[in-house]
Design a protein around this motif. Sequence first.
Motif, PDB file in Angstrom:
ATOM      1  N   VAL A  33       0.825  -1.205   0.000  1.00  7.46           N
ATOM      2  CA  VAL A  33       0.000   0.000   0.000  1.00  7.46           C
ATOM      3  C   VAL A  33       0.864   1.263   0.000  1.00  7.46           C
ATOM      4  CG1 VAL A  33      -1.703   1.332   1.310  1.00  7.46           C
ATOM      5  CG2 VAL A  33      -1.958  -1.150   1.085  1.00  7.46           C
ATOM      6  N   GLY A  34       1.931   1.280   0.799  1.00  7.31           N
ATOM      7  CA  GLY A  34       2.740   2.486   0.952  1.00  7.31           C
ATOM      8  C   GLY A  34       3.227   3.086  -0.355  1.00  7.31           C
ATOM      9  N   PRO A  35       3.860   2.304  -1.250  1.00  9.65           N
ATOM     10  CA  PRO A  35       4.329   2.878  -2.514  1.00  9.65           C
ATOM     11  C   PRO A  35       3.201   3.410  -3.394  1.00  9.65           C
ATOM     12  CG  PRO A  35       5.434   0.791  -2.068  1.00  9.65           C
ATOM     13  CD  PRO A  35       4.330   0.917  -1.070  1.00  9.65           C
ATOM     14  N   LEU A  36       1.991   2.887  -3.193  1.00  6.84           N
ATOM     15  CA  LEU A  36       0.849   3.306  -4.019  1.00  6.84           C
ATOM     16  C   LEU A  36      -0.042   4.308  -3.303  1.00  6.84           C
ATOM     17  CD1 LEU A  36      -0.193  -0.262  -5.273  1.00  6.84           C
ATOM     18  CD2 LEU A  36       1.162   1.416  -6.526  1.00  6.84           C
ATOM     19  N   LEU A  37       0.318   4.686  -2.070  1.00  9.00           N
ATOM     20  CA  LEU A  37      -0.594   5.451  -1.224  1.00  9.00           C
ATOM     21  C   LEU A  37      -0.972   6.786  -1.852  1.00  9.00           C
ATOM     22  CD1 LEU A  37      -2.088   5.443   1.467  1.00  9.00           C
ATOM     23  CD2 LEU A  37      -0.069   6.463   2.527  1.00  9.00           C
ATOM     24  N   GLY A 154       9.008  -3.063  -3.048  1.00  2.91           N
ATOM     25  CA  GLY A 154       9.849  -2.675  -4.172  1.00  2.91           C
ATOM     26  C   GLY A 154       9.220  -2.821  -5.542  1.00  2.91           C
ATOM     27  N   THR A 155       8.202  -3.641  -5.671  1.00  6.14           N
ATOM     28  CA  THR A 155       7.650  -3.924  -7.004  1.00  6.14           C
ATOM     29  C   THR A 155       6.235  -3.407  -7.230  1.00  6.14           C
ATOM     30  OG1 THR A 155       6.837  -6.116  -6.307  1.00  6.14           O
ATOM     31  CG2 THR A 155       9.078  -6.003  -7.189  1.00  6.14           C
ATOM     32  N   SER A 156       5.560  -2.930  -6.184  1.00  9.77           N
ATOM     33  CA  SER A 156       4.168  -2.503  -6.367  1.00  9.77           C
ATOM     34  C   SER A 156       4.054  -1.321  -7.331  1.00  9.77           C
ATOM     35  CB  SER A 156       3.533  -2.153  -5.014  1.00  9.77           C
ATOM     36  OG  SER A 156       3.347  -3.306  -4.234  1.00  9.77           O
ATOM     37  N   GLU A 157       4.914  -0.308  -7.172  1.00 11.08           N
ATOM     38  CA  GLU A 157       4.857   0.838  -8.077  1.00 11.08           C
ATOM     39  C   GLU A 157       5.289   0.476  -9.496  1.00 11.08           C
ATOM     40  OE1 GLU A 157       4.445   4.602  -9.770  1.00 11.08           O
ATOM     41  OE2 GLU A 157       3.503   3.630  -8.033  1.00 11.08           O
ATOM     42  N   PRO A 158       6.374  -0.283  -9.709  1.00 10.70           N
ATOM     43  CA  PRO A 158       6.672  -0.736 -11.073  1.00 10.70           C
ATOM     44  C   PRO A 158       5.544  -1.554 -11.683  1.00 10.70           C
ATOM     45  CG  PRO A 158       8.616  -0.988  -9.704  1.00 10.70           C
ATOM     46  CD  PRO A 158       7.481  -0.597  -8.785  1.00 10.70           C
ATOM     47  N   LEU A 159       4.871  -2.371 -10.876  1.00 10.77           N
ATOM     48  CA  LEU A 159       3.723  -3.130 -11.384  1.00 10.77           C
ATOM     49  C   LEU A 159       2.621  -2.181 -11.845  1.00 10.77           C
ATOM     50  CD1 LEU A 159       3.349  -6.118  -8.883  1.00 10.77           C
ATOM     51  CD2 LEU A 159       3.668  -6.287 -11.354  1.00 10.77           C
ATOM     52  N   ARG A 160       2.379  -1.120 -11.077  1.00 10.28           N
ATOM     53  CA  ARG A 160       1.346  -0.159 -11.467  1.00 10.28           C
ATOM     54  C   ARG A 160       1.683   0.462 -12.816  1.00 10.28           C
ATOM     55  NH1 ARG A 160       0.300   5.109 -11.858  1.00 10.28           N
ATOM     56  NH2 ARG A 160       2.424   5.684 -11.246  1.00 10.28           N
ATOM     57  N   GLN A 161       2.945   0.839 -12.992  1.00 10.40           N
ATOM     58  CA  GLN A 161       3.354   1.454 -14.251  1.00 10.40           C
ATOM     59  C   GLN A 161       3.281   0.457 -15.409  1.00 10.40           C
ATOM     60  OE1 GLN A 161       7.116   3.440 -13.851  1.00 10.40           O
ATOM     61  NE2 GLN A 161       6.501   4.601 -12.049  1.00 10.40           N
ATOM     62  N   LEU A 162       3.541  -0.802 -15.106  1.00  5.92           N
ATOM     63  CA  LEU A 162       3.483  -1.831 -16.141  1.00  5.92           C
ATOM     64  C   LEU A 162       2.051  -2.172 -16.523  1.00  5.92           C
ATOM     65  CD1 LEU A 162       5.136  -3.924 -17.824  1.00  5.92           C
ATOM     66  CD2 LEU A 162       4.855  -5.499 -15.883  1.00  5.92           C
ATOM     67  N   ILE A 236       7.225   9.933   2.533  1.00  6.58           N
ATOM     68  CA  ILE A 236       8.230  10.846   3.087  1.00  6.58           C
ATOM     69  C   ILE A 236       9.347  11.067   2.068  1.00  6.58           C
ATOM     70  CG2 ILE A 236      10.016  11.071   4.855  1.00  6.58           C
ATOM     71  CD1 ILE A 236       8.141   9.570   6.774  1.00  6.58           C
ATOM     72  N   LEU A 237       9.816   9.991   1.469  1.00  6.74           N
ATOM     73  CA  LEU A 237      10.908  10.108   0.507  1.00  6.74           C
ATOM     74  C   LEU A 237      10.467  10.825  -0.762  1.00  6.74           C
ATOM     75  CD1 LEU A 237      12.640   6.615   0.895  1.00  6.74           C
ATOM     76  CD2 LEU A 237      13.281   8.810   1.921  1.00  6.74           C
ATOM     77  N   GLN A 238       9.227  10.609  -1.184  1.00  8.80           N
ATOM     78  CA  GLN A 238       8.731  11.339  -2.348  1.00  8.80           C
ATOM     79  C   GLN A 238       8.672  12.843  -2.054  1.00  8.80           C
ATOM     80  OE1 GLN A 238       5.254   9.513  -4.465  1.00  8.80           O
ATOM     81  NE2 GLN A 238       5.649   7.764  -3.118  1.00  8.80           N
ATOM     82  N   ASP A 239       8.281  13.199  -0.844  1.00  9.29           N
ATOM     83  CA  ASP A 239       8.252  14.608  -0.478  1.00  9.29           C
ATOM     84  C   ASP A 239       9.657  15.197  -0.389  1.00  9.29           C
ATOM     85  OD1 ASP A 239       5.538  14.631  -0.401  1.00  9.29           O
ATOM     86  OD2 ASP A 239       5.349  14.524   1.773  1.00  9.29           O
ATOM     87  N   ARG A 240      10.655  14.361  -0.276  1.00  7.68           N
ATOM     88  CA  ARG A 240      12.040  14.823  -0.246  1.00  7.68           C
ATOM     89  C   ARG A 240      12.656  14.848  -1.641  1.00  7.68           C
ATOM     90  NH1 ARG A 240      16.054  13.112   4.221  1.00  7.68           N
ATOM     91  NH2 ARG A 240      16.795  15.114   3.442  1.00  7.68           N
ATOM     92  N   GLY A 241      11.855  14.512  -2.667  1.00  8.25           N
ATOM     93  CA  GLY A 241      12.327  14.641  -4.031  1.00  8.25           C
ATOM     94  C   GLY A 241      12.545  13.347  -4.778  1.00  8.25           C
ATOM     95  N   PHE A 242      12.329  12.199  -4.128  1.00  6.79           N
ATOM     96  CA  PHE A 242      12.465  10.915  -4.814  1.00  6.79           C
ATOM     97  C   PHE A 242      11.227  10.665  -5.661  1.00  6.79           C
ATOM     98  CE2 PHE A 242      15.582  10.621  -1.591  1.00  6.79           C
ATOM     99  CZ  PHE A 242      16.461   9.591  -1.908  1.00  6.79           C
ATOM    100  N   ASP A 243      11.407  10.011  -6.822  1.00  3.85           N
ATOM    101  CA  ASP A 243      10.219   9.602  -7.565  1.00  3.85           C
ATOM    102  C   ASP A 243       9.635   8.349  -6.917  1.00  3.85           C
ATOM    103  OD1 ASP A 243      11.505   7.250  -8.588  1.00  3.85           O
ATOM    104  OD2 ASP A 243      12.296   8.389 -10.275  1.00  3.85           O
ATOM    105  N   ALA A 244       8.437   7.960  -7.356  1.00  2.00           N
ATOM    106  CA  ALA A 244       7.714   6.879  -6.681  1.00  2.00           C
ATOM    107  C   ALA A 244       8.463   5.553  -6.750  1.00  2.00           C
ATOM    108  CB  ALA A 244       6.314   6.726  -7.290  1.00  2.00           C
ATOM    109  N   VAL A 245       9.097   5.264  -7.893  1.00  2.31           N
ATOM    110  CA  VAL A 245       9.823   4.001  -8.042  1.00  2.31           C
ATOM    111  C   VAL A 245      11.016   3.951  -7.091  1.00  2.31           C
ATOM    112  CG1 VAL A 245      11.184   2.568  -9.603  1.00  2.31           C
ATOM    113  CG2 VAL A 245       9.063   3.621 -10.408  1.00  2.31           C
ATOM    114  N   ASP A 246      11.796   5.026  -7.046  1.00  2.00           N
ATOM    115  CA  ASP A 246      12.966   5.050  -6.172  1.00  2.00           C
ATOM    116  C   ASP A 246      12.565   5.016  -4.698  1.00  2.00           C
ATOM    117  OD1 ASP A 246      14.777   5.035  -8.215  1.00  2.00           O
ATOM    118  OD2 ASP A 246      15.083   7.206  -8.248  1.00  2.00           O
TER     119      ASP A 246
END
Length: 395
Positions: A33-37, A154-162, A236-246
């Motif tokens: 859930v977290g990577p897709l939140l 690690g794979t939920s967001e790449p799965l979403r993009q795929l 938190i990391l996305q708010d610090r400038g990371f993209d969703a995959v990273d």
Amino acid sequence: MSSSTVNHPRSAILGLIGLMLVALNLRPALTSVGPLLRTIGDSLALSSTEQGVLTTLPVLFLGLAAPLAPRLARTLGIERAVLAVLLVLALALLVRPYTGVAGLFIGTVFAGGCIGIAGVLLPGLVKRDYPSHASLLTGVYTAALCLGAALAAGTSEPLRQLLTSDWRPALAFWLIPAVIAAIAWWAQLNGKQVPKEPASVPAKSLYRDKLAWQIAFYMGLQSSLAYTVFGWLPTILQDRGFDAVDAGLAVSVSIMAQVITAITAPWVASYMRDQRAMILLVMTLTLAGLGGSIYGRSEDVWIWVVALGLGQGGGFSMALTLLAIRARDADTAARLSSMAQSFGYSMAALGPLFLGVLHGMTGDWQVAGIFLMLVGLGAVVAGMGAGRNLYVLDD
């Protein structure tokens, strides 16, 4: 599986494979859930508080459902209870992405409850069927649990993009491992007589034991940090400038690092006079990793998430180890496990919720980070009591 498992090598191997497959499914429902939140929140117009509730619900029901495990074991037998839980878990993971906001929350509740029940049942199976290797298998079981968590993070967001950039099939994907585990578990039980658990004999209550409460608080506070990381660190990391995959990859790397200390921390601690020094070490790593991830330089985040993972892997495995070594017999260990996980996970559920509320009120992560530091310090205090070389129910 039955008590004769250890006498039949092929059955023992199949039993171990089944245990590992079940363990792999005890975190993906949470960490996916977290990577897709953020995407889920935007899609369903969820506020920060509602997103906090979404990350809190499965942890809350880990605790609320834990007391049901002994009842299911007595009614169905441990093996069939595990199978039933896997089937309900798979159904919940199928339903929750495709039934709107209400279905998302209800499915998450059922997923958390199933994981909570299985989490109480599996350690009992290990102690019953592999008593001479319980410590080693507890570490391996914990490592498998961490692996499942890392894969989902690690794979939920790449799965979403795929998968056509839709979060729903990416979230539903995690029912597949649950179905595979259920089939493997059913295959080894097919045609086998499995005993039901005998009714328990009334015994002295653990709820009046100081050491049992220290263990429960340590379990709950370190778990609160863990589930907050699962639910909120990608954001938190996305708010610090990371993209969703990273961001998802960073959480996955952190969880993979947990495997190292999940196995080694209890092993090293077994050579110490008691467990306090190891608990202090792993909690120090946890606090340093959290602080660095929130307040440190962005380019150093990969160092901090590894430190965080090493701390949390050791912290969780030490909590599970305390459930076994602070009891003089298997029955007391099972009761301590039920109590500590029920209370601990119910308390742990407040972490992700409060973090979401604090973030919604302040708009940043500075105050939320201070809250996490305080939770970690509380875990250190409880761990110093729980780590003493004592037994519960000793007068």
